[in-house]
Design a protein around this motif. Structure first.
Motif, PDB file in Angstrom:
ATOM      1  N   SER A  99      40.468   3.419 -21.674  1.00  0.00           N
ATOM      2  CA  SER A  99      39.902   2.465 -22.505  1.00  0.00           C
ATOM      3  C   SER A  99      38.549   2.669 -23.142  1.00  0.00           C
ATOM      4  CB  SER A  99      39.572   1.375 -21.367  1.00  0.00           C
ATOM      5  OG  SER A  99      38.439   1.391 -20.555  1.00  0.00           O
ATOM      6  N   GLY A 100      37.912   1.712 -23.894  1.00  0.00           N
ATOM      7  CA  GLY A 100      36.826   1.883 -24.550  1.00  0.00           C
ATOM      8  C   GLY A 100      35.405   2.125 -23.702  1.00  0.00           C
ATOM      9  N   ALA A 101      35.509   0.944 -22.660  1.00  0.00           N
ATOM     10  CA  ALA A 101      34.303   1.147 -21.834  1.00  0.00           C
ATOM     11  C   ALA A 101      34.355   2.416 -21.037  1.00  0.00           C
ATOM     12  CB  ALA A 101      34.574   0.113 -20.703  1.00  0.00           C
TER      13      ALA A 101
ATOM     14  N   VAL B  35      32.910   4.818 -23.355  1.00  0.00           N
ATOM     15  CA  VAL B  35      31.562   4.940 -23.510  1.00  0.00           C
ATOM     16  C   VAL B  35      30.945   5.400 -22.177  1.00  0.00           C
ATOM     17  CG1 VAL B  35      29.669   3.231 -23.376  1.00  0.00           C
ATOM     18  CG2 VAL B  35      31.466   3.120 -25.309  1.00  0.00           C
TER      19      VAL B  35
ATOM     20  N   PHE C 158      28.096  -3.764 -28.890  1.00  0.00           N
ATOM     21  CA  PHE C 158      29.034  -3.960 -27.550  1.00  0.00           C
ATOM     22  C   PHE C 158      29.671  -2.689 -27.301  1.00  0.00           C
ATOM     23  CE2 PHE C 158      32.763  -5.046 -25.462  1.00  0.00           C
ATOM     24  CZ  PHE C 158      32.260  -6.037 -24.480  1.00  0.00           C
ATOM     25  N   HIS C 159      29.412  -2.479 -26.073  1.00  0.00           N
ATOM     26  CA  HIS C 159      30.119  -0.977 -25.686  1.00  0.00           C
ATOM     27  C   HIS C 159      31.003  -0.978 -24.337  1.00  0.00           C
ATOM     28  CE1 HIS C 159      27.313   0.792 -28.709  1.00  0.00           C
ATOM     29  NE2 HIS C 159      26.470   0.089 -28.147  1.00  0.00           N
ATOM     30  N   GLY C 160      31.152  -2.506 -23.827  1.00  0.00           N
ATOM     31  CA  GLY C 160      32.228  -2.290 -22.848  1.00  0.00           C
ATOM     32  C   GLY C 160      31.434  -3.280 -21.391  1.00  0.00           C
TER      33      GLY C 160
ATOM     34  N   GLU D  68      27.274   1.548 -32.899  1.00  0.00           N
ATOM     35  CA  GLU D  68      28.599   1.317 -33.528  1.00  0.00           C
ATOM     36  C   GLU D  68      28.172   1.664 -34.972  1.00  0.00           C
ATOM     37  OE1 GLU D  68      30.255  -2.726 -32.025  1.00  0.00           O
ATOM     38  OE2 GLU D  68      28.602  -2.431 -31.180  1.00  0.00           O
TER      39      GLU D  68
ATOM     40  N   GLU E 256      31.845  -6.997 -31.918  1.00  0.00           N
ATOM     41  CA  GLU E 256      31.972  -8.094 -31.258  1.00  0.00           C
ATOM     42  C   GLU E 256      30.646  -8.829 -31.390  1.00  0.00           C
ATOM     43  OE1 GLU E 256      35.231  -7.115 -30.484  1.00  0.00           O
ATOM     44  OE2 GLU E 256      34.530  -8.956 -29.059  1.00  0.00           O
TER      45      GLU E 256
ATOM     46  N   ASP F 171      29.905   5.108 -31.368  1.00  0.00           N
ATOM     47  CA  ASP F 171      30.925   4.226 -30.556  1.00  0.00           C
ATOM     48  C   ASP F 171      31.905   3.623 -31.769  1.00  0.00           C
ATOM     49  OD1 ASP F 171      32.726   2.467 -29.677  1.00  0.00           O
ATOM     50  OD2 ASP F 171      31.059   1.527 -28.412  1.00  0.00           O
TER      51      ASP F 171
ATOM     52  N   ILE G  90      34.988   2.870 -31.422  1.00  0.00           N
ATOM     53  CA  ILE G  90      36.179   2.221 -30.590  1.00  0.00           C
ATOM     54  C   ILE G  90      36.859   1.191 -31.462  1.00  0.00           C
ATOM     55  CG2 ILE G  90      36.681   0.907 -28.516  1.00  0.00           C
ATOM     56  CD1 ILE G  90      34.396   2.896 -27.218  1.00  0.00           C
ATOM     57  N   GLN G  91      35.948   0.302 -31.897  1.00  0.00           N
ATOM     58  CA  GLN G  91      36.543  -0.825 -32.906  1.00  0.00           C
ATOM     59  C   GLN G  91      36.864  -0.264 -34.359  1.00  0.00           C
ATOM     60  OE1 GLN G  91      35.708  -5.517 -33.825  1.00  0.00           O
ATOM     61  NE2 GLN G  91      35.322  -4.652 -31.881  1.00  0.00           N
TER      62      GLN G  91
ATOM     63  N   LYS H  70      40.843   1.526 -28.495  1.00  0.00           N
ATOM     64  CA  LYS H  70      41.700   0.609 -29.167  1.00  0.00           C
ATOM     65  C   LYS H  70      42.610   0.885 -30.019  1.00  0.00           C
ATOM     66  CE  LYS H  70      38.011  -3.073 -29.307  1.00  0.00           C
ATOM     67  NZ  LYS H  70      38.519  -4.193 -28.635  1.00  0.00           N
TER      68      LYS H  70
HETATM   69  C1  PLP Z   1      32.637  -1.006 -30.148  1.00  0.00           C
HETATM   70  C2  PLP Z   1      33.141  -1.072 -28.664  1.00  0.00           C
HETATM   71  N1  PLP Z   1      32.937  -0.352 -27.749  1.00  0.00           N
HETATM   72  C3  PLP Z   1      33.443  -0.367 -26.425  1.00  0.00           C
HETATM   73  C4  PLP Z   1      34.311  -1.465 -26.260  1.00  0.00           C
HETATM   74  C5  PLP Z   1      35.107  -1.681 -24.989  1.00  0.00           C
HETATM   75  O1  PLP Z   1      36.428  -1.152 -25.125  1.00  0.00           O
HETATM   76  P1  PLP Z   1      37.387  -1.582 -23.868  1.00  0.00           P
HETATM   77  O2  PLP Z   1      37.302  -3.170 -24.084  1.00  0.00           O
HETATM   78  O3  PLP Z   1      38.872  -1.039 -24.194  1.00  0.00           O
HETATM   79  O4  PLP Z   1      36.963  -1.223 -22.524  1.00  0.00           O
HETATM   80  C6  PLP Z   1      34.730  -2.367 -27.434  1.00  0.00           C
HETATM   81  C7  PLP Z   1      35.521  -3.786 -26.995  1.00  0.00           C
HETATM   82  O5  PLP Z   1      35.590  -4.570 -27.593  1.00  0.00           O
HETATM   83  C8  PLP Z   1      34.185  -2.315 -28.517  1.00  0.00           C
HETATM   84  O6  PLP Z   1      34.363  -3.174 -29.700  1.00  0.00           O
END
Ligand code: PLP
Length: 396
Positions: free
Chosen positions: A102-104, A107, A135-137, A187, A192, A220, A222-223, A249
């Motif tokens: 997952s993203g969290a 990170v 936002f990082h999780g 990011e 978010e 980051d 992730i998005q 993601k």
């Molecule tokens: C930039 C960013 N980092 C980390 C996350 C966390 O990802 P996850 O929901 O898969 O843990 C998100 C989720 O929206 C995100 O947008």
């Protein structure tokens, strides 16, 4: 109310503010609910279904791999994981990959990696600077790095060593840097937080500051990554190279996967026993991700994103000309927000859903679009018409 929704309310934790529909299937840019009502999906599972729902290449990869091997653990070598790592290394210019789910988690891994590097090479430096509205999780480390106080406060005390600075303000980063600072985590576009673009030159200045002070730059993606903004990675627009990059993601277009990439001289500080996860590098998730990468890089999906983005901006900006309540249209590629001058975003989202369009609100006055990268111009036009009707209904 649907029996499914009643049961959800009875049997699941109530930690999500779900929209009141039960989605049972999806294809391309559309999903259907239990009553066979069709919706255009401009949220894409929160930037996850990058190639749309049930893309043939992804479905075939999942199908094929699931018949061979679904799981075995990181005690052994598996081929989809190694192929995916090779693909990501070749595309990113970084040297090595660690997979998670997952993203969290990605990170969290990046934070541990930076701390391990600081422990070994940086006189024990461990502090991380990240941005307000970032936002990082939701895990404790990722949450500590997240720049929205209301997400953090109910869970304090959080791990120490995290500082937040105003997004786009290089001077504040300079002021907050101390001998304990090991990394800056940002990011490339805040998702978010409201689809907040970086001021021109900002990330380049952060990169220079990191170089000057021997700090790691963790990006980051992730998005923003995996084609969302029209390049494989959004930091490419800024002409910078991260030291560590987080992905998740859209990487497998729907299967759970996360990845951390880093240069050799950083990655190799994690040694056996330092970090790991049972499901990381899962063969089915990695096979799906390989299909995504192949489709993006060998087909014309990525090339089409700027064209589709232009169409969306054109439609939304002309809507803004007609509707004075629209303050701003912002974003890049297919990560776009519309900001209103009143807090009507939740009502607009509800009205859009009634009319067959899924999106979400990232702020009380801002809705966000994250359609599949395979969206068509006709579907974009359809979505923009629904948005306009919804605004009209909400503002009468
Ligand atoms: C930039 C960013 N980092 C980390 C996350 C966390 O990802 P996850 O929901 O898969 O843990 C998100 C989720 O929206 C995100 O947008």
């Amino acid at each position: 109310m649907s029996q499914w929704i009643e049961d959800e309310k009875k049997y699941l934790f109530q930690n999500y503010g779900r929209q009141p529909i039960v989605i049972t299937r999806g294809e391309g840019s559309f999903v259907w609910d239990e009553n066979e009502k069709q919706y255009l999906d401009f949220l894409g599972g929160l930037a996850v279904t990058s190639l749309g729902h049930t893309h043939p290449a992804v479905t075939a990869a999942i199908d094929e791999q699931s018949k061979k091997l679904v799981h075995t653990s990181n005690l052994y070598y598996t081929t989809p994981m190694i192929t995916l790592a090779k693909n990501l290394v070749q595309l990113s210019g970084l040297d090595r990959v660690l997979f998670c789910n997952s993203g969290a988690e990605a990170v969290e891994t990046a934070i541990k990696l930076a701390r391990r590097w600081g422990h070994d090479l940086g006189n024990g430096a461990y502090e991380i600077i990240s941005a307000e509205d970032g936002f990082h999780g939701r895990s404790l480390g990722a949450l500590a790095a997240t720049g929205t106080a209301r997400y953090r406060e109910p869970f304090e005390p959080l791990p120490i060593g995290f500082h937040h600075v105003a997004w786009g303000n290089i001077e504040e980063i300079k002021q907050k840097t101390t001998a304990e600072t090991v990394a800056i985590l940002l990011e490339p576009i805040q998702g978010e937080g409201g689809v907040n673009m970086p001021p021109s030159g900002y990330l380049q200045e952060v990169r220079d500051w990191c170089n000057k002070n021997n700090l790691l730059l963790i990006i980051d993606e992730i998005q923003t990554g995996i084609g969302r903004t029209g390049k494989l990675f959004a930091h490419e627009y800024e002409n910078i190279q991260p030291d560590i990059m987080c992905l998740a993601k859209g990487l497998a277009s729907g299967l759970p996967i996360g990845a951390v990439l880093a240069r050799d001289d950083i990655a190799l500080h994690l040694i056996p026993g330092d970090h790991g996860t049972t499901f990381g590098g899962n063969p089915v998730a990695c096979a799906a991700a390989n299909a995504v990468i192949e489709t993006l890089t060998e087909g014309n999906v990525l090339e089409e994103v700027p064209v589709l983005s232009e169409e969306m901006f054109k439609q939304l900006e002309s809507l803004a000309d007609r509707k004075s309540i629209v303050n701003e249209v912002r974003g890049r590629g297919l990560m776009i927000a519309v900001e209103f001058d009143k807090d009507i975003a939740a009502d607009v989202v509800n009205e859009c859903r009634e009319l067959g369009l899924l999106l979400n609100n990232v702020r009380p006055n801002t809705v966000r679009f994250l359609p599949p990268l395979t969206i068509t111009k006709e579907e974009i036009q359809q979505a923009c018409q629904i948005l306009e009707k919804s605004i009209e209904k909400v503002t009468v």
